[in-house]
Write an enzyme that holds these catalytic residues in place. Structure first.
Site, PDB file in Angstrom:
ATOM      1  N   PHE A 106      14.034   3.966  10.387  1.00  0.00           N
ATOM      2  CA  PHE A 106      12.646   3.702  10.034  1.00  0.00           C
ATOM      3  C   PHE A 106      11.925   5.025   9.813  1.00  0.00           C
ATOM      4  O   PHE A 106      11.966   5.911  10.653  1.00  0.00           O
ATOM      5  CB  PHE A 106      11.937   2.886  11.120  1.00  0.00           C
ATOM      6  CG  PHE A 106      10.668   2.269  10.609  1.00  0.00           C
ATOM      7  CD1 PHE A 106      10.677   1.036   9.981  1.00  0.00           C
ATOM      8  CD2 PHE A 106       9.461   2.952  10.708  1.00  0.00           C
ATOM      9  CE1 PHE A 106       9.511   0.484   9.466  1.00  0.00           C
ATOM     10  CE2 PHE A 106       8.281   2.408  10.199  1.00  0.00           C
ATOM     11  CZ  PHE A 106       8.317   1.173   9.576  1.00  0.00           C
ATOM     12  N   VAL A 107      11.289   5.160   8.642  1.00  0.00           N
ATOM     13  CA  VAL A 107      10.637   6.430   8.308  1.00  0.00           C
ATOM     14  C   VAL A 107       9.138   6.242   8.065  1.00  0.00           C
ATOM     15  O   VAL A 107       8.676   5.153   7.714  1.00  0.00           O
ATOM     16  CB  VAL A 107      11.286   7.101   7.071  1.00  0.00           C
ATOM     17  CG1 VAL A 107      12.711   7.536   7.376  1.00  0.00           C
ATOM     18  CG2 VAL A 107      11.263   6.177   5.852  1.00  0.00           C
TER      19      VAL A 107
ATOM     20  N   LYS B  30      17.336   3.253   1.155  1.00  0.00           N
ATOM     21  CA  LYS B  30      18.169   3.380   2.354  1.00  0.00           C
ATOM     22  C   LYS B  30      19.625   3.116   2.014  1.00  0.00           C
ATOM     23  O   LYS B  30      19.935   2.183   1.275  1.00  0.00           O
ATOM     24  CB  LYS B  30      17.696   2.412   3.440  1.00  0.00           C
ATOM     25  CG  LYS B  30      16.407   2.861   4.089  1.00  0.00           C
ATOM     26  CD  LYS B  30      16.047   2.015   5.288  1.00  0.00           C
ATOM     27  CE  LYS B  30      14.645   2.353   5.744  1.00  0.00           C
ATOM     28  NZ  LYS B  30      14.142   1.429   6.771  1.00  0.00           N
TER      29      LYS B  30
ATOM     30  N   ASP C 235      14.556  -1.195   1.116  1.00  0.00           N
ATOM     31  CA  ASP C 235      15.216  -1.382   2.409  1.00  0.00           C
ATOM     32  C   ASP C 235      16.194  -2.549   2.246  1.00  0.00           C
ATOM     33  O   ASP C 235      17.301  -2.361   1.759  1.00  0.00           O
ATOM     34  CB  ASP C 235      14.160  -1.609   3.485  1.00  0.00           C
ATOM     35  CG  ASP C 235      14.743  -1.728   4.878  1.00  0.00           C
ATOM     36  OD1 ASP C 235      15.955  -1.495   5.022  1.00  0.00           O
ATOM     37  OD2 ASP C 235      14.007  -2.047   5.820  1.00  0.00           O
TER      38      ASP C 235
ATOM     39  N   ASP D 273       3.994   3.724   6.414  1.00  0.00           N
ATOM     40  CA  ASP D 273       3.288   3.584   7.683  1.00  0.00           C
ATOM     41  C   ASP D 273       4.126   2.941   8.774  1.00  0.00           C
ATOM     42  O   ASP D 273       5.165   2.316   8.510  1.00  0.00           O
ATOM     43  CB  ASP D 273       2.054   2.705   7.477  1.00  0.00           C
ATOM     44  CG  ASP D 273       2.426   1.230   7.320  1.00  0.00           C
ATOM     45  OD1 ASP D 273       3.263   0.927   6.440  1.00  0.00           O
ATOM     46  OD2 ASP D 273       1.908   0.390   8.072  1.00  0.00           O
TER      47      ASP D 273
ATOM     48  N   ASP E 254       7.512   2.310  -2.625  1.00  0.00           N
ATOM     49  CA  ASP E 254       7.848   3.399  -1.708  1.00  0.00           C
ATOM     50  C   ASP E 254       9.325   3.405  -1.328  1.00  0.00           C
ATOM     51  O   ASP E 254       9.972   4.442  -1.370  1.00  0.00           O
ATOM     52  CB  ASP E 254       6.956   3.334  -0.452  1.00  0.00           C
ATOM     53  CG  ASP E 254       6.928   1.958   0.224  1.00  0.00           C
ATOM     54  OD1 ASP E 254       7.614   1.025  -0.254  1.00  0.00           O
ATOM     55  OD2 ASP E 254       6.202   1.807   1.221  1.00  0.00           O
TER      56      ASP E 254
ATOM     57  N   LYS F  60       0.807  -1.192   0.000  1.00  0.00           N
ATOM     58  CA  LYS F  60       0.000   0.000   0.000  1.00  0.00           C
ATOM     59  C   LYS F  60       0.854   1.261   0.000  1.00  0.00           C
ATOM     60  O   LYS F  60       0.406   2.340  -0.360  1.00  0.00           O
ATOM     61  CB  LYS F  60      -0.881   0.006   1.273  1.00  0.00           C
ATOM     62  CG  LYS F  60      -1.803  -1.166   1.399  1.00  0.00           C
ATOM     63  CD  LYS F  60      -2.500  -1.118   2.782  1.00  0.00           C
ATOM     64  CE  LYS F  60      -3.369  -2.331   2.942  1.00  0.00           C
ATOM     65  NZ  LYS F  60      -3.875  -2.415   4.340  1.00  0.00           N
ATOM     66  N   GLY F  61       2.111   1.090   0.439  1.00  0.00           N
ATOM     67  CA  GLY F  61       2.957   2.253   0.724  1.00  0.00           C
ATOM     68  C   GLY F  61       3.200   3.197  -0.434  1.00  0.00           C
ATOM     69  O   GLY F  61       3.466   4.383  -0.232  1.00  0.00           O
TER      70      GLY F  61
HETATM   71  P1  IMP Z   1      12.413  -4.621   1.853  1.00  0.00           P
HETATM   72  O1  IMP Z   1      13.188  -4.833   3.138  1.00  0.00           O
HETATM   73  O2  IMP Z   1      13.203  -3.777   0.876  1.00  0.00           O
HETATM   74  O3  IMP Z   1      11.928  -5.915   1.276  1.00  0.00           O
HETATM   75  O4  IMP Z   1      11.154  -3.743   2.272  1.00  0.00           O
HETATM   76  C1  IMP Z   1       9.864  -4.257   2.271  1.00  0.00           C
HETATM   77  C2  IMP Z   1       8.850  -3.238   2.657  1.00  0.00           C
HETATM   78  O5  IMP Z   1       9.022  -2.881   4.025  1.00  0.00           O
HETATM   79  C3  IMP Z   1       8.878  -1.900   1.925  1.00  0.00           C
HETATM   80  O6  IMP Z   1       8.246  -1.926   0.675  1.00  0.00           O
HETATM   81  C4  IMP Z   1       8.083  -1.045   2.896  1.00  0.00           C
HETATM   82  O7  IMP Z   1       6.700  -1.229   2.692  1.00  0.00           O
HETATM   83  C5  IMP Z   1       8.511  -1.591   4.234  1.00  0.00           C
HETATM   84  N1  IMP Z   1       9.553  -0.724   4.827  1.00  0.00           N
HETATM   85  C6  IMP Z   1      10.889  -0.884   4.797  1.00  0.00           C
HETATM   86  N2  IMP Z   1      11.502   0.133   5.426  1.00  0.00           N
HETATM   87  C7  IMP Z   1      10.512   0.955   5.864  1.00  0.00           C
HETATM   88  C8  IMP Z   1      10.504   2.195   6.601  1.00  0.00           C
HETATM   89  O8  IMP Z   1      11.535   2.788   6.981  1.00  0.00           O
HETATM   90  N3  IMP Z   1       9.272   2.729   6.857  1.00  0.00           N
HETATM   91  C9  IMP Z   1       8.109   2.147   6.460  1.00  0.00           C
HETATM   92  N4  IMP Z   1       8.075   1.000   5.780  1.00  0.00           N
HETATM   93  C10 IMP Z   1       9.257   0.403   5.487  1.00  0.00           C
HETATM   94 MG    MG Z   2       6.078  -1.744   0.338  1.00  0.00          MG
END
Ligand code: IMP
Ligand code: MG
Length: 176
Positions: free
Chosen positions: A152-153, A131, A103, A159, A100, A43-44
């Site tokens: 964490f943002v 990041k 990470d 969210d 969005d 949803k982000g």
């Molecule tokens: P990944 O670790 O790159 O697989 O991230 C997966 C998902 O975690 C992202 O698409 C976001 O929805 C969520 N996420 C990761 N870091 C943050 C953050 O700092 N704030 C909010 N959501 C996050």
């Molecule tokens: Mg996401």
């Protein structure tokens, strides 16, 4: 009991909108005279998508996926659970994935792998935030709005426990 609240503002609204406009122009130039399917990751990414879409000067159609990944960020099974899957055929099409934040990169890595198997002409990735960290998975976005520290943002679609998506800016989360 702990309580979460909005921390420091990392990126103010004006700066976000200016950068989204730049990204829109760059994407429009790169896809000039081509038709693109934007795959938005729920949803982000919806707030970012809504603004980005209105900065595009190309023909773009939309589709959405919502996924959850198994495992934690250090160890992933590589399995994705599609809560919402594609509704259009991306075979032979130009695909731009919009999310969005990058990470660990694991979710997008596996999503793109699944999308590639459907044999689109091209597949590119656009993220609002990336990041600055050492990723153990080889993934790079073609378009990045902002590089941010490994914190964490929240806000502008992102969210914490379902909250804060409506903030017009991006801030850190504080827990006390
Ligand atoms: P990944 O670790 O790159 O697989 O991230 C997966 C998902 O975690 C992202 O698409 C976001 O929805 C969520 N996420 C990761 N870091 C943050 C953050 O700092 N704030 C909010 N959501 C996050
Ligand atoms: Mg996401």
């Amino acid at each position: 009991m702990t309580k979460d609240h909005i921390g420091e503002i990392l990126i103010p609204e004006k700066i976000i909108l200016q950068r989204v406009l730049e990204l829109g122009q760059q994407i429009s130039n790169d896809y000039r005279d081509r038709e693109v399917i934007i795959v938005c990751v729920l949803k982000g990414a919806v707030v970012f998508l809504a603004d980005l879409l209105r900065c595009l000067e190309i023909s773009a159609s939309l589709d959405f996926v919502q996924i959850s990944s198994y495992g934690d960020s250090t160890k992933s099974s590589g399995k994705l659970d599609f809560i919402q899957n594609l509704t259009v055929d991306i075979f032979d099409r130009e695909v731009l994935v919009v999310d969005d934040i990058l990470d660990s990169g694991l979710t997008l890595y596996y999503l793109i792998d699944i999308l590639k198997a459907k044999r689109p002409v091209s597949i590119r990735l656009c993220v609002l935030l990336s990041k600055v960290k050492n990723r153990d998975i080889d993934i790079n976005a073609d378009y990045v709005g902002f590089w941010i520290p490994d914190k964490f943002v929240i806000g502008y679609g992102l969210d914490y426990a379902g909250k804060y998506r409506g903030l017009r800016y991006i801030a850190t989360l504080e827990i006390s």
